[in-house]
Each structure stands twice: as C-alpha cells, then as structure tokens.
Design an enzyme around this catalytic site. Structure first.
Site, short mmCIF file in Angstrom:
data_model
loop_
_atom_site.label_atom_id
_atom_site.label_comp_id
_atom_site.label_asym_id
_atom_site.label_seq_id
_atom_site.Cartn_x
_atom_site.Cartn_y
_atom_site.Cartn_z
N ASP A 508 20.51 105.91 18.99
CA ASP A 508 21.11 107.37 18.98
C ASP A 508 22.00 107.42 20.22
O ASP A 508 21.50 106.79 21.31
CB ASP A 508 19.97 108.35 18.90
N ASP A 707 15.91 110.10 21.37
CA ASP A 707 15.09 110.93 22.15
C ASP A 707 15.00 112.19 21.76
O ASP A 707 14.20 113.11 22.36
CB ASP A 707 15.91 111.02 23.74
N ASP A 711 16.17 113.44 16.16
CA ASP A 711 15.79 112.05 15.72
C ASP A 711 14.49 111.73 15.17
O ASP A 711 14.22 110.37 14.70
CB ASP A 711 15.89 111.18 17.51
#
Length: 809
Positions: A508, A707, A711
C-alpha cells in the site's frame, strides 16, 4: 470553508479507452461490488462495468495474467467453505474463542454451534481464533451467543473484550500448581520406592507391611490430578478430534498417557509393582510445558501492540448539539461535525465547506475538499471547519462496512492446518493400528495378556507423540521470539507456513511506502527561506487545515527559537483556496496560485516551473507572497519513507512487487518508474483492494503490506498480511505480522525469519519421524519396555527442544 484548494485534480488522470455506458446498464461494480454511478466506467477491452477508473485498471491488468479466469480463481478460493453464510438471512456475530488450536477445533465448533436452535450457520477459523455466526435474532439474543460456543474447554466472548492477560495467568497457575508440584511429587515417590526395585535394589524407605499399597495409591492420586487437571486441554483436544472425525496429535498423546494410566491402575489393583504412572506424568508435562512456553512467548510479543488504538465512532452529535449513540440515529437526521472529529455515518454535506481527511477509509493521503451537496463517508475526519451533514438512507458507515468485510474474510478464510496435524491424520491411525495388531498377534501366539498389553502400550509411547507434538509449536515459539526482538509481532502462526512461499508482495502506498502525514518537502524562495517560512507559518497557524498545519510545524522546526511565530496577525482572512493576514506590517497571502492572483499579487516567471514540478510529483504547491508579488513556493506532500527504495529492492530480488493505492495521478506515478516495482494500481477504492488481492493470488502466494483501516480487508484476504506499527487497530487485527518499529525494511526480515522458522519446523518433524521409523519396530518386536520407551521419548523431545532453541538466523 477550506483553506487550500491546491490539491491534485481527481480528473487529471484518465484513460483514453474508458467510456461510460447507458443508464440501464448501471448496477454493481464488477470488481468491488459497490454501486456504480448512472454512467459507470467501462472500456471496450474489459468485460464489466466499474465504479471508478482504478477498478477498471485492476480488472484490465489482473484478468489478463496467464489467461486465468477470475471466476475460476474465486471458485478455487471458496471451495473450502462448507456453508456460504452470506446467503443466509439473519444477524451476523463474530466471537473470539480461546482454546482452538487446529482444524478439528474448527469442525467441532461449527457442528456444535449449528446444532443450537436459532443458529443458522457457523464458520470457525483457528488461525484468527474467530467464529462467525449467523443467527435468528427472534430466537436467540446476541448476549446468549457466547454460551452457544463455549464448553468442552472453549471460551467464547465478544471480540471487543480483551481477556488475554487473565487467561495467560490462569495457564501459568494451572501449569505450576497442577503440573509442576504434583508431577514432581510423583517422580519423588518413584525415585524413592519404585525405581530401585526395577533394578533389583531395596527401596530407599520402608513403611512396613503397608508400604506397597500406600505408595501405589499416593502415586495414583497425584497422577490422576496431573492427567485430568493439567492434561485436560489435551484430553479435550482428543475428544474433539474423535467428534470431528479428524485424528490429531492430541489423540496420540492422550492414547499414550491414558493407556499407561489405565494399565498401571489395573496392575496396581492386581498387586503388581510394574507401574507406569511416570509415563503418563512425563507425557502430559512435556506437552503442556511446550504449549505454555509457546503461549508465553506469543503473549510477550503481543504486548508490544498496546499503543495501537481503535478508530471506530460510537456516538454522533445532532445539529442542536445533543450527543446520542449511533443506534439512535435515523436516515435523514442532521449531524454536526466539528473540526478534528470523525463523521459518524455516510451521508451528504448540507452546510459548510471543509477539507475532509479520508485516509482512514480510502488511503488517499491528501484531504478532499467538500462543499454542500457532496457525499461524505462515515469514519473520515473533518479537518478545519464545522459542517452539518444529512445521514444517508442506509444510516451506515463506510468504516463499519470495512469492519464487517474484514471479519467476514477472516472468519470464512479456511484455517491452515499445522504440518504436524496434517501428518497426524495418517500417522495417528497408523500407530494405533500397529499397537493393536502387535497386541492381537502376541495374544494369538500364546503370550500372556500383560505382555501383549505392554507391547501395545510401548508402541504408542515410543511413537514419540511429544517430539512430534512439540516439533511445530516450539519452533514457532522460537520464531515468534526472534521476530519480537526485531520489533516484529507475529499475530498468526500461519505466517511461518505461507510467508516462505510468497510470490507477489503488494505494498500500500500511503503510510507504507510514504510517511502518511503531510510535511514540507521543499522550499523555493528568491530570498531568505527562513523568513518566507516564518511569515507563512505565522498566518497558517491560525488555520486548522492539514496543509496549513504542515507549514506551521515546518516554520517552528526551521526557525526554532530564532523567530517568534506567535506574532500577532492582524485582519486574518480565510478563503476556500487560501488564507491571508497582516504580519510585520505586510499583508501576507498564502495558498493556491489563483488565490494570490485574485488577491492582486503577481507570480514571477521563475516560480511557475516550481509550481508545475510540485504538481507533477503529486505534491501541493503553496505560494507565499506580500507587497504585490509572490516571494516563494512551499511544497507540501506525503513524503516517501527514507528506506522505501532499499526495501523495495530487497523484496524484488525474489518476488514480484506491486504498489496499490487509492491515490491517482502524480502521487502514484512517482512509483511507476522504480525498477523494483512491477505494477502500480492507482485509484483503487478500499472495498476493491481485497478483491484485487484475491485476483493477484492467481499468480501465486500473495503478501499484502499496509497500515490503514482501508487496508484491513486486503490484509485479511492475502495469504500473508503485514501491518505497519503506525497503522490502525483494525489493520493490525487483520494482519499475520505487525512491524512495531514502523521500519519498512523489517518486512524483508519478516520473510527471512518466517523462512528460517519453517525450516526449523521441518527439521524437527524430520527428526521425529526418523526416530519413530527406528523406535516403533523395536517396540513391536518387544525389545523395549514402557520405561525405556518413555526415556527414549524424553530424549527425542529434548533434541527437539534444543534444536528449537537455536538462533533462527
């Protein structure tokens, strides 16, 4: 109102192939299943309709890989689910369950729960210690659900209740008092009275004519306590395996311990002195000690996560200022949200203008400007000015939908069996058959009953259930400890099975490759940069906008005590595109270039390229000027982590690296030119991240690193989920490992430790099976008795312990 309009234009990046379809073709997005607009995004080379350009690009790229059909991939992933709970009409509940440790526990709990009236379906996952229930709320109250699952040594509770510390203390007391004390007393009796007689010596002490009876009864009583109290979890596991029809290591351990106990009890009643209660005690204590050690190490590591906080909202403020619980909010209600507060539920902005931080639910690093009529998402943060929103017709939160999606993925994800449990389905029945066959053959050939039973018992004991049972948990405990020393918390043991085989690592962007916070990345000024920053900071500190806060913080850090930012700012004005105020007698204007032009200031030609470069890099150019012209540009953005390139290079040596982000345009493009990055999927909404990961699994084993709460579903959907320690509790709950130190380079260390632990597990199992291949034939031929079998078992277990204690790296 907002202060800085200089955010990237969401329409700046488009695909020339993308088109829209007629209204009658709209519906659900083909990737993330979100509702599409009246004119959904589509393209001639991609089947389906999509809610955004990001979903279309994911489908175009992933569906074309290796000619793998997406439906076939999804079918392969779902074929292990016995029941599709999403098809059942009822209320959902998610319970945390203590006591699960293998796939037989899953089958047992599902069967037990579904036999209860009012429970429509159940799915359990021992890897996440979660049970998902679909129930009829008219027949069962939510508060009664833990009782449905609890029993037989399992304890269920609401997931929000944390009892890990108390359960750890109970395990400690059970082991030290139940196992250690009484087990030691049994061995003392053996050392003083029985062992000497086995070798032809007189007992160390003599109680007269009642010594044999007195000694035997005392040993029997203390062994009974150790077996049925300390060994209860083992006995429970054996019972569960029989009920589920899936023999596991607990069944073999129980057979050895109970077999020695039963034989010795019968021998005691018949007045014999060849008692093997010590075998029962040794088996129970060795296995219990290994389990306790494993749990203690995991609890110690898990305590590192105590600083992470929950992000969900459980209250809302009505427009008149009254605070109520979310359950009382109805569709159409008007809610007041002040700066710094989270929007409780999805809806529409009615009054005010504000910059909304949507990073929690979308992953986009830059705040989004919202005006009356714009939709807003529950869980996002109003950053600068108060607003009034109208609750949507569903009265639900985007963040809550992500929570629901996360738990759905976790509870329906098939639990990965430990390697030892997989082998146990073959090994355990084989040992029991061999022991039974040896006993029957000896009886058929005329051997005494006691001899035949001893041979059968010896076969079970010498089969080394302890070494085989400890091979995996001790190696895992060692891996957990090694990871904890490096600031990595192992949240799920499946990490050690899946991580060594990872083919694709999905990173990510926001908060993983970048810091996730707005900071000043560059200053371009024709004169004194400190003076420019000091004046801009003096004005910006009066604003609550995230970009303004970044400028003010940089001014404090850069000027330190050499400048006074508390300078009185006169005639402060706020606009949707910037701010202004009189500082040191000059009217200082800070904000979007157009705002300065409309305020009567000119922008020198030398600054125009600086503005364009900042936008091209995905950053925000904040122009500062006074006395009729712009004096400089302050560049604000979500800066990449210092170690991100080296971390990507290390990961790319053995794996494919993919970047996944909700951002679009230049903010994502900067990662496309990096050699180690294979692909960048930009503009992907949070609900589509999990589906993107699922489709990437067609390429092999997938690890996801993220994080944020947005996600979490993707972390749970991946074979391996790794959360950064700066992330939300929702993300860490979904992950298999958490990088507490927030160092991206620790991701590579996670794979190294997982690989070393996996190798250690295989070494332990290899030794255990080699030992059994030699020892079992000796036991069948009668060359060993239970006592020497127990000694051999203890020696084999000791070798496993020593091997597990070695450094992983």
């Amino acid at each position: 109102m907002t202060d800085h309009p200089s955010l990237p234009d969401p329409d700046a990046t488009t695909n020339s192939d993308a088109t829209v379809v007629n209204d009658d073709e709209s519906g659900a997005c083909s990737l993330c299943s979100l509702p599409t607009a009246d004119n959904p995004v589509t393209a001639p080379d991609v089947d389906g309709t999509f809610c955004c350009q990001g979903c279309l690009e994911v489908s175009r790229t992933v569906d074309a890989v290796d000619d793998v059909d997406a439906d076939e991939v999804q079918g392969r992933l779902d074929e292990s689910d016995a029941t599709d709970l999403d098809d059942l009409e009822g209320e959902d509940a998610y319970l945390a369950v203590e006591g699960m440790h293998c796939s037989t526990c899953e089958a047992f709990l599902e069967t037990t729960a579904e036999s209860e009236a009012g429970v429509l379906g159940a799915q359990a996952s021992y890897a996440t210690e979660t049970v998902r229930l679909v129930y009829d709320s008219d027949r069962l109250a939510e508060d009664d659900l833990p009782e449905v699952v609890s029993g037989y040594g399992y304890t269920a509770r609401d997931r929000a209740t944390d009892e890990s510390e108390s359960s750890g203390d109970q395990a400690l007391v059970k082991f030290l008092i139940g196992g250690g004390l009484f087990g030691m007393m049994v061995m003392v009796w053996y050392a003083v009275f029985l062992y000497p007689t086995y070798f032809g010596y007189e007992p160390v002490a003599d109680f007269g004519s009642y010594d044999g009876y007195y000694v035997s009864v005392n040993i029997w009583l203390m062994t009974s306590f150790v077996l049925f109290y300390t060994g209860y979890p083992i006995l429970r596991g054996a019972y569960v395996s029989l009920r589920a029809g899936m023999p596991n290591m607990d069944l073999l351990v129980t057979t050895a311990a109970v077999g020695a106990y039963a034989y010795s009890t019968l021998a005691m009643v018949l007045g014999r002195t060849d008692l093997y209660f010590d075998v029962s005690v040794a088996v129970v204590l060795v296995v219990t000690a290994g389990t306790y050690y494993e749990e203690r190490i995991k609890r110690r590591a898990t305590n590192l996560l105590s600083d992470l906080t929950e992000q969900q909202v459980d209250e809302a403020r009505l427009e008149d200022g009254e605070t109520v619980s979310l359950e009382m909010v109805e569709p159409g209600d008007r809610l007041l949200v002040r700066p710094g507060e989270r929007i409780p539920l999805d809806g529409e902005l009615l009054e005010g203008e504000a910059a909304v931080d949507e990073s929690l639910v979308t992953g986009e690093s830059l705040p989004v400007e919202k005006e009356p009529g714009d939709p807003v998402r529950g869980g996002t943060v109003v950053t600068d000015t108060p607003v009034v929103i109208e609750v949507g017709e569903d009265a639900e939160s985007t963040l809550d939908r992500l929570v629901s999606l996360l738990w759905s993925i976790q509870s329906s994800r098939p639990g990965v069996q430990r390697l030892a449990d997989k082998l146990a389905t073959i090994f355990v029945p084989l040992v029991l058959v061999l022991a039974t066959a040896a006993t029957v053959i000896l009886l058929a050939t005329g051997s005494p009953l006691s001899t035949a039973l001893l041979v059968g018992l010896t076969v079970v004991i010498v089969s080394c259930p302890c070494a085989l049972g400890l091979a995996t948990p001790l190696a895992i405990a060692s891996g957990v400890q090694a990871a904890a020393k490096r600031g990595i918390v192992v949240a799920a043991e499946t990490l050690f099975e899946e991580a060594p085989d990872v083919d694709v690592v999905v990173l990510d962007k926001t908060g993983t490759l970048t810091t996730g916070t707005m900071t000043v990345t560059a200053i371009h000024a024709g004169g004194d940069e400190n003076a420019l920053l000091r004046r801009a900071g003096a004005v910006e500190r009066l604003s609550e906008h995230p970009i303004a806060a970044a400028v003010a913080d940089a001014a404090v850090e850069r000027n330190d005590e050499n400048a006074d930012l508390e300078t009185s700012v006169e005639t402060f004005e706020r606009d949707s595109r910037g701010v202004s105020g009189v500082v040191d007698g000059d009217r200082v204007v800070v904000g979007h270039p157009d705002y300065l032009r409309e305020s009567g200031l000119t922008i020198p030609d030398a600054l125009e390229p600086r503005i364009d470069d900042a936008r091209a890099a995905g950053d925000v150019p904040v122009v500062v000027g006074w006395d009729g012209r712009a004096r400089g540009v302050i560049v604000v953005g979500d800066s990449p982590r210092e170690e991100w390139k080296s971390a990507v290079d290390a990961l790319a040596e053995d794996r494919e690296v993919v970047v996944l982000t909700g951002d679009e345009g230049a903010a994502a493009d900067r990662f496309r030119a990096v050699d180690g990055v294979s692909e960048v999927f930009a503009g992907v909404p949070p609900e589509a991240k999990a589906e993107t990961v699922r489709r990437l699994r067609a390429r092999g084993t997938v690890a996801m690193v993220g994080d944020g709460s947005n996600d979490a579903p993707a972390l749970a959907a991946a074979d391996v989920g790794i959360a950064m320690g700066s992330g939300t509790k929702l993300a860490t709950d979904a992950a298999d490992a958490v990088i507490v130190g927030d160092d991206l380079e620790s991701v590579t260390e996670t794979f190294e430790i997982a690989g070393g632990t996996n190798s250690r597990i295989r070494q332990n199992l290899g030794w255990a099976f080699f030992y059994n291949a030699v020892a079992i034939p000796l036991a069948i031929t009668g060359l060993l008795n239970p006592l020497f079998a127990a000694l051999a078992m203890a020696t084999s277990s000791l070798l496993v312990v020593i091997n597990s204690a070695r450094s992983i790296r």
